[in-house]
Scaffold this motif. Structure first.
Motif, PDB file in Angstrom:
ATOM      1  N   PRO A 174       0.806  -1.217   0.000  1.00  0.00           N
ATOM      2  CA  PRO A 174       0.000   0.000   0.000  1.00  0.00           C
ATOM      3  C   PRO A 174       0.846   1.277   0.000  1.00  0.00           C
ATOM      4  N   ALA A 175       2.004   1.259   0.661  1.00  0.00           N
ATOM      5  CA  ALA A 175       2.876   2.445   0.668  1.00  0.00           C
ATOM      6  C   ALA A 175       3.402   2.728  -0.731  1.00  0.00           C
ATOM      7  N   LEU A 176       3.856   1.688  -1.419  1.00  0.00           N
ATOM      8  CA  LEU A 176       4.336   1.880  -2.795  1.00  0.00           C
ATOM      9  C   LEU A 176       3.211   2.387  -3.689  1.00  0.00           C
ATOM     10  N   HIS A 177       2.019   1.823  -3.519  1.00  0.00           N
ATOM     11  CA  HIS A 177       0.891   2.229  -4.346  1.00  0.00           C
ATOM     12  C   HIS A 177       0.480   3.674  -4.057  1.00  0.00           C
ATOM     13  N   ALA A 178       0.404   4.038  -2.792  1.00  0.00           N
ATOM     14  CA  ALA A 178       0.032   5.417  -2.441  1.00  0.00           C
ATOM     15  C   ALA A 178       1.058   6.400  -2.998  1.00  0.00           C
ATOM     16  N   ARG A 179       2.331   6.057  -2.920  1.00  0.00           N
ATOM     17  CA  ARG A 179       3.380   6.929  -3.454  1.00  0.00           C
ATOM     18  C   ARG A 179       3.310   7.010  -4.981  1.00  0.00           C
TER      19      ARG A 179
END
Length: 151
Positions: A89-94
């Protein structure tokens, strides 16, 4: 009884206080989801590789966005990102925040690419009406500072 009801029943009647606390901590991290996502350590080269893993799918539908999320979860898992439940989710949000910032502030692609990926990997996300995003001015300053570094 369905799966959800079974889990609720187990939590209410059989789970120890320690088990309930561990589940609560995973589902509701200290500082909330935004803090958990901002807490995932990512480098510029890792962010660049993550984007490379999804560039073959242009987002035209919600299903395309879900496929990006799936690919990035797998990317994070295969590379041992931690904590595992927040890395994808962090990679996707970024990735979403990067795309949004570029569409609004760098339409002609004139930003230093290395500095852009490094800033995107480390600059804190914030919650906006459109979802998680970078503060536009602070993010641009971050990119500028990184681009001016002599190494």
């Amino acid at each position: 009884m369905g799966v959800v009801e079974n889990i609720k029943d187990w939590l209410a009647n059989e789970a120890s206080p320690e088990e309930r606390a561990a589940i609560e901590e995973r589902l509701n991290p200290e500082g909330g989801l935004l803090a958990a996502i901002n807490g995932v350590p990512i480098t510029g080269p890792q962010m660049r590789a993550a984007i490379g893993a999804i560039t073959h799918i242009q987002v035209r539908t919600p299903a395309d966005a879900l496929e990006h999320a799936r690919i990035l979860r797998q990317f994070a898992s295969e590379r041992g990102f931690t904590p595992p439940e927040y890395a994808g989710p962090a990679l996707h949000a970024r990735a979403v925040a990067m795309d949004r910032w570029c569409r609004l502030h760098d339409r002609h692609g004139q930003t230093d690419v290395d500095a852009f990926f490094e800033a995107a990997a480390t600059h804190p996300l914030r919650q906006t009406d459109q979802g998680m995003a970078f503060d536009p001015e602070a993010f641009a300053d971050h990119i500028r500072i990184l681009a001016e570094m002599p190494f």
